[in-house]
Design an enzyme around this catalytic site. Structure first.
Site, PDB file in Angstrom:
ATOM      1  N   ASN A   1      -8.991   2.554   9.052  1.00  0.00           N
ATOM      2  CA  ASN A   1      -8.272   2.243  10.280  1.00  0.00           C
ATOM      3  C   ASN A   1      -8.927   2.962  11.457  1.00  0.00           C
ATOM      4  O   ASN A   1      -9.563   2.351  12.317  1.00  0.00           O
ATOM      5  CB  ASN A   1      -6.794   2.634  10.143  1.00  0.00           C
ATOM      6  N   THR A   2      -8.832   4.296  11.441  1.00  0.00           N
ATOM      7  CA  THR A   2      -9.320   5.074  12.581  1.00  0.00           C
ATOM      8  C   THR A   2     -10.825   4.906  12.796  1.00  0.00           C
ATOM      9  O   THR A   2     -11.294   4.942  13.934  1.00  0.00           O
ATOM     10  CB  THR A   2      -8.973   6.565  12.397  1.00  0.00           C
TER      11      THR A   2
ATOM     12  N   ALA B   1      -9.357   5.965   3.498  1.00  0.00           N
ATOM     13  CA  ALA B   1      -9.307   7.121   4.400  1.00  0.00           C
ATOM     14  C   ALA B   1     -10.578   7.957   4.391  1.00  0.00           C
ATOM     15  O   ALA B   1     -11.198   8.162   3.344  1.00  0.00           O
ATOM     16  CB  ALA B   1      -8.133   8.048   4.069  1.00  0.00           C
ATOM     17  N   GLY B   2     -10.949   8.393   5.562  1.00  0.00           N
ATOM     18  CA  GLY B   2     -12.061   9.320   5.715  1.00  0.00           C
ATOM     19  C   GLY B   2     -13.334   8.702   6.261  1.00  0.00           C
ATOM     20  O   GLY B   2     -14.236   9.422   6.669  1.00  0.00           O
TER      21      GLY B   2
ATOM     22  N   GLY C   1      -7.812   9.785   8.918  1.00  0.00           N
ATOM     23  CA  GLY C   1      -8.147   9.972  10.329  1.00  0.00           C
ATOM     24  C   GLY C   1      -9.170  11.056  10.613  1.00  0.00           C
ATOM     25  O   GLY C   1      -9.438  11.364  11.765  1.00  0.00           O
TER      26      GLY C   1
ATOM     27  N   LYS D   1       0.881  -1.159   0.000  1.00  0.00           N
ATOM     28  CA  LYS D   1       0.000   0.000   0.000  1.00  0.00           C
ATOM     29  C   LYS D   1       0.920   1.211   0.000  1.00  0.00           C
ATOM     30  O   LYS D   1       1.570   1.506   1.009  1.00  0.00           O
ATOM     31  CB  LYS D   1      -0.889  -0.011   1.246  1.00  0.00           C
TER      32      LYS D   1
END
Lengths: 256, 87
Positions: free
Chosen positions: A208-209, A186-187, A160, A99
Site C-alpha cells: 500500500n504505502t 508489508a515492507g 508502512g 485479509k
C-alpha cells in the site's frame, strides 16, 4: 504465459495486490490501481460518516468488474474485533475473502499470532477464505495453514516502513514449510524490494504505502507492476549460481 | 389528533446510530433509516446490537428504543490513524 496466482481455485493474472489507503485523492488512487495492473485491492471497514458525505465513496472509484475487493481487518487488536470486522466486510462486499489482521502492538504493528490463529480458526469455520497477515515465522505460518488459511501473508518488514524484505531466509523457510500461497505483505518500499521478494519464489506481493507514499504514486504503481513481473520471471528462469571468482564470458580459444 | 409535543414523543424512539443518539418514528425499520440517511444500499453493512442484519432483512427488522446501530462501508485501507472507532 499461464502463470497465474491461484487462491482457493480463484485465478488472478497479476501477482501484485494493492491497498487503497493513504492516497491524496480517490482519483489518484484510481489511476494508481489501474497502472499497477493489480486485480485484487484491499479495503478497510469503517463507520459511514453520517454528518459529512462530501468525500464520496471509495467503491465509486473501484471498478468491481475489474477488481476483486479484499476487505481487511486493519486496526483490530483482538480476535473478537477482527472477526466482527470480517463479518461486516463480508456483508458489505458480498465476498468470503478476508485479509485478516490482528495487531499486537501499536508501534510496530506486528501481528498477535495467538489471536490471529484463533480468529483464523473461527472465520474458516464460517466459510471465509482467510488470508492472514503474519510474522515471517514459519512455525506460525504452518499453524495457520493447519487451521485452514487459504494463504499466508508474512511481512517483509513492518507495515508502512518501506524497508524491504528484512529476512529473506525466513521467507525461504516459509516457502518450504507450507503448501498454500505465500504473499509478502508489508515492507515493500520501492520496485527492487518487490523484485527481491518475487525472486525468492513467493506467490505474490501486497503493498500500500510503497505506492501511495511515493511522490508520484501512479508511476510507482507502474514500476511495481513491472518489478513483480520481473521478479517472477527471474524466479521461474532460475538464476545462475553465485561464485566467488570471475569466470570469463568470452572464449580464450583463438586468441593471438 | 393534534400533533402536540407529547404525542410526537409517544411516536418516537431514541436509537444510537454510529455512536450518535438519534430520534426516529416508532414504526421505522432499518430500511427507513438507510433511505432517510440517503445511503447506497449496496455499499453498506448494518449491525443492530452487534448482530449483522442482511439487506434482505432490512425492511423486516423493526427498530427498538435504545438499539445500537452501526452502519459501515469500505474505506481506503489499511490506514492506521484514528480508525478504530467501532467499539
Amino acid at each position: 504465459m499461464f502463470d497465474n496466482l491461484l487462491i482457493v481455485g480463484r485465478e488472478f493474472r497479476s501477482r501484485l495486490i494493492v491497498g487503497t489507503g493513504k492516497y491524496e485523492s480517490f482519483e489518484i488512487m484510481r489511476q494508481a490501481l489501474e497502472a499497477s495492473g493489480a486485480e485484487i485491492v484491499t479495503v478497510a471497514v469503517r463507520r459511514v460518516n453520517l454528518t459529512d458525505k462530501s468525500k464520496g465513496s471509495l467503491l465509486d472509484y473501484i471498478d468491481q468488474e475489474k477488481f476483486t475487493v479484499l476487505p481487511n481487518t486493519a486496526g483490530c487488536y483482538t480476535a473478537k474485533d477482527a472477526i466482527r470486522y470480517a463479518r461486516l466486510g463480508r456483508e458489505a462486499g458480498l465476498s468470503d475473502l478476508v485479509k485478516l489482521e490482528v495487531i499486537g502492538d501499536k508501534r510496530t504493528l506486528f501481528p498477535d499470532n495467538e489471536a490471529l490463529l484463533e480468529a483464523t480458526r473461527v472465520l474458516v469455520k464460517e466459510g471465509f477464505i482467510v488470508l492472514p497477515y503474519t510474522n515471517d515465522d514459519s512455525v506460525v505460518c504452518k499453524k495457520l495453514e493447519d487451521v485452514g488459511a487459504a494463504a499466508v501473508m508474512p511481512l517483509g518488514a513492518p507495515i508502512g516502513s518501506g524497508l524491504g524484505v528484512q529476512n529473506p531466509n525466513n521467507i525461504r523457510i516459509i516457502l518450504e514449510s507450507v503448501s498454500i500461497p505465500v504473499i509478502v505483505d508489508a515492507g515493500v518500499g520501492t520496485a527492487s524490494d518487490a523484485t527481491i521478494a518475487m525472486e525468492l519464489g513467493v506467490d505474490g506481493v501486497l503493498m500500500n504505502t510503497g505506492i501511495a507514499g511515493a511522490k508520484d504514486p501512479v508511476s510507482m504503481a507502474k514500476a511495481m507492476k513491472l518489478a513483480v513481473e520481473s521478479g517472477r520471471l527471474a524466479f521461474l528462469a532460475g538464476r545462475m549460481p553465485k561464485k566467488l571468482y570471475a569466470t570469463a564470458s568470452s572464449p580464450l580459444e583463438g586468441m593471438l | 389528533m393534534v400533533d402536540t409535543h407529547a404525542t410526537r414523543e409517544a411516536r418516537e424512539i431514541e436509537i444510537i446510530v454510529n455512536g450518535k443518539k438519534t430520534k426516529i418514528p416508532t414504526t421505522w425499520t432499518i430500511d427507513n433509516l438507510i433511505r432517510d440517511l440517503e445511503l447506497r444500499r449496496k455499499q453498506v453493512a448494518v449491525e443492530v446490537n452487534e448482530q449483522i442484519i442482511s439487506r434482505e432483512q432490512w425492511s423486516k427488522q423493526p427498530l427498538g428504543s435504545g438499539d445500537r446501530i452501526e452502519i459501515v462501508h469500505f474505506v481506503g485501507g489499511g490506514k492506521e490513524d484514528k480508525c478504530l472507532i467501532i467499539c
